[in-house]
Design a protein around this motif. Structure first.
Motif, short mmCIF file in Angstrom:
data_model
loop_
_atom_site.label_atom_id
_atom_site.label_comp_id
_atom_site.label_asym_id
_atom_site.label_seq_id
_atom_site.Cartn_x
_atom_site.Cartn_y
_atom_site.Cartn_z
N GLY A 69 13.93 -3.02 -19.79
CA GLY A 69 13.04 -4.08 -19.10
C GLY A 69 12.13 -4.81 -20.43
O GLY A 69 12.37 -4.33 -21.45
N THR A 70 11.76 -6.11 -19.83
CA THR A 70 11.20 -6.82 -20.86
C THR A 70 9.56 -7.23 -20.28
O THR A 70 9.27 -6.63 -19.04
CB THR A 70 11.60 -8.27 -21.12
N SER A 71 8.93 -7.85 -20.81
CA SER A 71 7.60 -8.29 -20.22
C SER A 71 7.67 -9.12 -19.00
O SER A 71 6.57 -9.16 -18.36
CB SER A 71 6.79 -8.87 -21.34
N ASP A 72 8.87 -9.58 -18.88
CA ASP A 72 8.79 -10.54 -17.38
C ASP A 72 10.22 -10.20 -16.70
O ASP A 72 10.55 -10.75 -15.62
CB ASP A 72 9.06 -12.01 -17.89
N THR A 73 10.99 -9.04 -17.21
CA THR A 73 11.83 -8.49 -16.00
C THR A 73 11.72 -7.08 -16.25
O THR A 73 11.61 -6.48 -17.04
CB THR A 73 13.35 -8.80 -16.88
N ARG A 74 12.00 -6.68 -14.99
CA ARG A 74 11.87 -5.18 -14.67
C ARG A 74 12.89 -4.46 -15.50
O ARG A 74 14.17 -5.18 -15.55
CB ARG A 74 11.64 -4.68 -13.32
N ALA A 75 12.84 -3.12 -15.71
CA ALA A 75 13.85 -2.31 -16.16
C ALA A 75 15.01 -2.02 -15.22
O ALA A 75 14.48 -1.68 -14.03
CB ALA A 75 13.36 -1.05 -16.73
N GLN A 76 16.18 -2.11 -15.61
CA GLN A 76 17.38 -1.83 -14.50
C GLN A 76 18.38 -0.76 -15.12
O GLN A 76 19.37 -1.07 -15.86
CB GLN A 76 17.92 -3.07 -14.05
N PRO A 77 17.77 0.38 -15.53
CA PRO A 77 18.55 1.34 -16.31
C PRO A 77 19.81 1.63 -15.56
O PRO A 77 20.13 1.78 -14.52
CB PRO A 77 17.80 2.56 -16.29
N TYR A 78 21.04 1.68 -16.64
CA TYR A 78 22.25 2.01 -16.41
C TYR A 78 22.78 3.13 -17.16
O TYR A 78 23.58 4.00 -16.89
CB TYR A 78 23.15 0.69 -16.21
N ILE A 79 22.08 3.34 -18.43
CA ILE A 79 22.74 3.95 -19.48
C ILE A 79 22.22 5.70 -19.13
O ILE A 79 22.96 6.56 -18.93
CB ILE A 79 22.15 3.70 -20.94
N VAL A 80 21.02 5.60 -19.09
CA VAL A 80 20.44 7.00 -18.85
C VAL A 80 20.96 7.54 -17.56
O VAL A 80 21.42 8.81 -17.36
CB VAL A 80 18.91 7.01 -19.10
N PRO A 81 21.01 6.71 -16.26
CA PRO A 81 21.33 7.47 -15.13
C PRO A 81 22.87 7.55 -14.96
O PRO A 81 23.22 8.44 -14.54
CB PRO A 81 21.09 6.31 -13.95
N GLY A 82 23.63 7.00 -15.89
CA GLY A 82 24.95 7.11 -15.90
C GLY A 82 25.35 8.15 -16.82
O GLY A 82 26.22 9.29 -16.40
N VAL A 83 24.62 8.61 -17.80
CA VAL A 83 24.84 9.73 -18.68
C VAL A 83 24.50 11.21 -17.96
O VAL A 83 25.14 12.00 -17.78
CB VAL A 83 24.14 9.76 -20.06
N GLU A 84 23.21 10.98 -17.09
CA GLU A 84 22.87 12.06 -16.06
C GLU A 84 23.67 12.34 -15.17
O GLU A 84 23.98 13.52 -14.74
CB GLU A 84 21.59 11.79 -15.77
N GLU A 85 24.38 11.35 -14.65
CA GLU A 85 25.51 11.57 -13.57
C GLU A 85 26.63 12.28 -13.98
O GLU A 85 27.21 13.30 -13.54
CB GLU A 85 25.86 10.32 -13.09
N LEU A 86 27.05 12.06 -15.33
CA LEU A 86 27.96 12.69 -15.91
C LEU A 86 27.85 14.23 -16.53
O LEU A 86 28.73 15.05 -16.36
CB LEU A 86 28.59 12.12 -17.08
N ARG A 87 26.57 14.46 -17.05
CA ARG A 87 26.24 15.46 -17.74
C ARG A 87 26.61 16.83 -16.99
O ARG A 87 27.06 17.91 -17.64
CB ARG A 87 24.72 15.52 -17.93
N PRO A 88 26.30 16.99 -15.64
CA PRO A 88 26.66 18.27 -15.01
C PRO A 88 28.39 18.42 -15.20
O PRO A 88 28.60 19.63 -15.00
CB PRO A 88 26.16 18.34 -13.56
N GLN A 89 29.10 17.55 -15.04
CA GLN A 89 30.56 17.95 -14.89
C GLN A 89 31.00 17.79 -16.25
O GLN A 89 32.32 17.81 -16.47
CB GLN A 89 31.21 16.70 -14.18
N MET A 90 30.41 17.53 -17.26
CA MET A 90 30.75 17.51 -18.77
C MET A 90 31.95 18.59 -19.30
O MET A 90 32.89 18.32 -19.62
CB MET A 90 29.91 17.26 -19.55
N ALA A 91 31.34 19.70 -18.90
CA ALA A 91 32.16 20.86 -19.49
C ALA A 91 33.56 21.03 -18.76
O ALA A 91 34.45 21.32 -19.34
CB ALA A 91 31.25 22.14 -19.15
N GLN A 92 33.45 20.66 -17.47
CA GLN A 92 34.62 20.69 -16.56
C GLN A 92 35.70 19.54 -16.93
O GLN A 92 36.83 19.82 -17.18
CB GLN A 92 34.31 20.75 -14.86
N HIS A 93 34.97 18.40 -17.27
CA HIS A 93 35.85 17.27 -17.57
C HIS A 93 36.47 17.51 -19.04
O HIS A 93 37.75 17.53 -19.08
CB HIS A 93 34.92 16.23 -17.96
#
Lengths: 151, 147
Positions: B97-121
């Motif tokens: 985000g910046t001072s005039d746009t809200r944060a729209q995170p995609y990196i952290v949620p993406g990594v967290e989505e993948l993390r539990p399945q990482m070993a299996q992958h």
């Protein structure tokens, strides 16, 4: 894993940051009417920070979080990441770094009371300072990882 | 403290490790390293795809800029990384985000989505690439025998 746990975690972090004396010493009072606490916000005080007076800075905003299941055979748990933002108008990165440091000291590896949950750990994970494109504002980002289990 | 014990009391039994080790000794450590390197890079590819999917609706240019890149590492420690925003420098601003746009995170949620399945992958990728390598070897051996 439940939404209630996420709400409780956010509430606990919010309360902890508001009650933290070293952080409170750096922050002005909250901008919202009837709110007597320090400038730690759940929702940002404005949609565009350039509209804000300099006296409103620095302030802290609880940002987005993620939650993933961490259940065991006999308990429900979740792994949560919480991102916290610090905003400053100090000409330079000193103030925003001091605010981030105070947040770190308040949360990293510290005890946290979360309603209905046992906090197994809360660890610092990441920190970054960014000069905002408006050329005036400094932006600090800090992220923590928590592991909790339902009581 | 009881809760802490419960959370960390996990164990894992891997069977067939001796046979696998033997196979690698037979087929050469170089082959094993190549398979591990390819498996790690395939994992980075999966992470790239998750991030691309999350950001595609917001900015096609940003999605296009997300790339999985092999990095020079030690032979037994392969590294691949996912790079964002070479052609779209606003990737960081969108995440935080910046001072005039809200944060729209995609990196952290993406990594967290993948993390539990990482070993299996990793197991899946490693297994698939190992089987392919063995099939190639068998084919080469059969060809050599014919000659």
């Amino acid at each position: 894993m439940s939404g209630a746990a996420s709400v409780a975690i956010q509430q606990a972090i919010f309360t902890k940051l508001r009650a933290d004396a070293p952080l409170g010493a750096m922050l002005p009072t909250s901008l919202f009417d009837g709110d007597v606490g320090k400038a730690v916000y759940d929702r940002p005080p404005a949609s565009n920070y350039s509209e804000l007076a300099v006296g409103v800075f620095p302030f802290v905003v609880i940002g987005d979080d993620t939650a993933a299941e961490f259940d065991t055979d006999d308990s429900e748990g979740q792994e949560t990441t919480v991102t916290i933002h610090a905003w400053s108008r100090y000409p330079g990165k000193k103030e925003v770094k001091q605010v981030l440091d105070a947040i770190y000291n308040a949360l990293h590896n510290k005890s946290l009371t979360v309603t209905g949950q046992i906090v197994i750990f809360i660890f610092f994970e990441f920190m970054e300072t960014i000069a905002d494109p408006d050329g005036l504002t400094q932006h600090g980002v800090i992220r923590f990882r928590l592991l909790t289990q339902g009581t | 403290m009881a809760a802490r014990r419960i959370a960390f009391q996990t164990s894992m039994e891997l069977t067939g490790m001796e046979e696998l080790g033997e196979q690698f000794t037979t087929n050469g450590p170089r082959e094993a390293r190549n398979i591990a390197r390819a498996a790690v890079h395939a994992l980075a590819g999966r992470a790239r795809d998750v991030l691309k999917r999350r950001v595609a609706k917001r900015s096609k240019a940003l999605a296009k800029s997300i790339k999985a890149v092999r990095r020079r590492g030690k032979p037994d420690f392969p590294i691949s990384e996912v790079r964002v925003g070479h052609d779209a420098p606003y990737g960081l601003m969108l995440e935080f985000g910046t001072s005039d746009t809200r944060a729209q995170p995609y990196i952290v949620p993406g990594v967290e989505e993948l993390r539990p399945q990482m070993a299996q992958h990793y197991r899946d990728e490693f297994g698939a690439k190992y089987e392919k390598a063995m099939a190639r070897k068998a084919k080469a051996a059969a060809k050599a025998q014919k000659l």
